[in-house]
Motif scaffolding. Structure first.
Motif, PDB file in Angstrom:
ATOM      1  N   LYS A   7     -98.279   8.032  72.619  1.00 28.70           N
ATOM      2  CA  LYS A   7     -97.346   8.015  71.499  1.00 28.70           C
ATOM      3  C   LYS A   7     -96.739   6.625  71.379  1.00 28.70           C
ATOM      4  CE  LYS A   7     -93.673  10.490  69.170  1.00 28.70           C
ATOM      5  NZ  LYS A   7     -92.807  11.680  69.110  1.00 28.70           N
ATOM      6  N   HIS A   9     -94.690   3.705  68.377  1.00 28.16           N
ATOM      7  CA  HIS A   9     -93.923   3.640  67.135  1.00 28.16           C
ATOM      8  C   HIS A   9     -93.944   2.212  66.612  1.00 28.16           C
ATOM      9  CE1 HIS A   9     -90.176   1.423  68.111  1.00 28.16           C
ATOM     10  NE2 HIS A   9     -90.444   1.815  69.348  1.00 28.16           N
ATOM     11  N   GLY A  12     -89.727   2.549  64.521  1.00 27.45           N
ATOM     12  CA  GLY A  12     -89.278   3.927  64.430  1.00 27.45           C
ATOM     13  C   GLY A  12     -90.236   4.866  63.732  1.00 27.45           C
ATOM     14  N   ASP A  13     -91.241   4.329  63.057  1.00 28.55           N
ATOM     15  CA  ASP A  13     -92.278   5.159  62.431  1.00 28.55           C
ATOM     16  C   ASP A  13     -93.245   5.562  63.540  1.00 28.55           C
ATOM     17  OD1 ASP A  13     -93.920   6.425  60.626  1.00 28.55           O
ATOM     18  OD2 ASP A  13     -94.857   4.594  59.903  1.00 28.55           O
ATOM     19  N   ASP A  14     -93.138   6.800  64.025  1.00 29.43           N
ATOM     20  CA  ASP A  14     -93.853   7.164  65.245  1.00 29.43           C
ATOM     21  C   ASP A  14     -95.189   7.840  64.955  1.00 29.43           C
ATOM     22  OD1 ASP A  14     -92.532   9.455  64.275  1.00 29.43           O
ATOM     23  OD2 ASP A  14     -92.433  10.352  66.267  1.00 29.43           O
ATOM     24  N   ARG A  38     -91.893  18.926  65.732  1.00 28.32           N
ATOM     25  CA  ARG A  38     -91.001  18.121  66.578  1.00 28.32           C
ATOM     26  C   ARG A  38     -90.177  18.967  67.542  1.00 28.32           C
ATOM     27  NH1 ARG A  38     -90.908  12.823  65.554  1.00 28.32           N
ATOM     28  NH2 ARG A  38     -91.685  12.097  63.528  1.00 28.32           N
ATOM     29  N   PHE A  44     -94.581  13.671  65.210  1.00 29.28           N
ATOM     30  CA  PHE A  44     -95.070  12.351  64.793  1.00 29.28           C
ATOM     31  C   PHE A  44     -95.003  12.257  63.279  1.00 29.28           C
ATOM     32  CE2 PHE A  44     -98.727  15.183  65.595  1.00 29.28           C
ATOM     33  CZ  PHE A  44     -99.259  15.285  64.319  1.00 29.28           C
ATOM     34  N   ASN A  45     -95.048  11.010  62.780  1.00 29.04           N
ATOM     35  CA  ASN A  45     -95.234  10.802  61.345  1.00 29.04           C
ATOM     36  C   ASN A  45     -96.719  10.866  60.979  1.00 29.04           C
ATOM     37  OD1 ASN A  45     -92.515   8.682  61.663  1.00 29.04           O
ATOM     38  ND2 ASN A  45     -92.531  10.314  60.150  1.00 29.04           N
ATOM     39  N   SER A  75     -99.572   1.429  60.271  1.00 26.43           N
ATOM     40  CA  SER A  75     -98.873   1.426  61.553  1.00 26.43           C
ATOM     41  C   SER A  75     -99.731   2.022  62.662  1.00 26.43           C
ATOM     42  CB  SER A  75     -97.558   2.202  61.441  1.00 26.43           C
ATOM     43  OG  SER A  75     -96.654   1.524  60.604  1.00 26.43           O
ATOM     44  N   PRO A 207     -89.557   8.631  56.898  1.00 26.69           N
ATOM     45  CA  PRO A 207     -89.700   7.907  58.171  1.00 26.69           C
ATOM     46  C   PRO A 207     -88.573   6.885  58.320  1.00 26.69           C
ATOM     47  CG  PRO A 207     -91.093   6.893  56.527  1.00 26.69           C
ATOM     48  CD  PRO A 207     -90.378   8.036  55.836  1.00 26.69           C
TER      49      PRO A 207
END
Length: 208
Positions: A7, A9, A12-14, A38, A44-45, A75, A207
């Motif tokens: 995981k 990011h 902050g966009d994970d 979550r 996750f995004n 990302s 996000p």
């Protein structure tokens, strides 16, 4: 079975990365929905799955937490590239996505960049459901649309602070104009080189 994952990011966009190279790819919509929760899963995004590829260093497929797919994710692609760069001393790698081949570069400062290609502006490339001027769509706010591998719809605002990102984002995401739904961007232009941006992601919400 155990399913190893990483995981990461980006501001902050994970996103979650699952490496299925050399193995049978067992990732399906049901599993994505479980992992994307979550509260009961990982959260996750986006999720990126790495599989073997004959004409690139790897092939990537992308999922939203609601189990829908997307053709590209900048990302998550950078996260995958960082993982792949740990396996080689090269400074460039190429990955295949449903959006095409993407070139990833390891910069001198160690950061990873991805060339996502040129924006697509033609109505059928985005896609929208009929031939229209994609720079001024006939919906509230007259937003512009393009594709970077996924549909994007951008509203340019003066009253940025009071933008109803959730309400307007949900409404435009599911507007019949977008047969594959769309990401929604709320944009305030600060200068020729600067903007403020808030995002409602198709299948993912807001996000960071």
């Amino acid at each position: 079975m155990l399913l190893p994952f990483e995981k990461m990011h980006a501001n902050g966009d994970d996103f979650v990365i699952v490496d299925m190279r050399g193995r049978k790819n067992i990732i399906d919509r049901r599993l994505i929905e479980q992992m994307g929760d979550r509260n009961r899963g990982i959260g996750f995004n986006q999720l990126a799955v790495i599989v073997d590829c004959e004409d690139a260093d790897a092939r990537l497929t992308f999922w939203n937490p609601d189990g829908t797919t997307l053709d590209a994710c900048g990302s998550a692609t950078r996260g995958v590239a960082w993982k792949l760069f740990r396996e080689t001393d090269r400074l460039k790698i190429i990955v295949r996505t449903n959006h095409g081949l993407l070139t990833c570069t390891k910069e001198a400062d160690g950061l990873i960049t991805v060339d996502m290609g040129r924006p697509l502006f033609l109505w059928h490339e985005i896609p929208i459901d009929r031939k229209l001027d994609t720079l001024r769509l006939p919906i509230l706010g007259e937003p512009a649309a393009c594709s970077m591998g996924n549909p994007h719809c951008s509203l340019f605002l003066d009253d940025f602070e009071n933008a109803d990102v959730i309400g307007v984002g949900q409404r435009i995401e599911s507007d019949p104009l977008f047969p594959q739904k769309t990401n929604v961007h709320f944009v305030q232009i600060l200068s020729p080189s600067g903007i403020r941006l808030r995002i409602w992601e198709r299948g993912g919400g807001i996000p960071l």
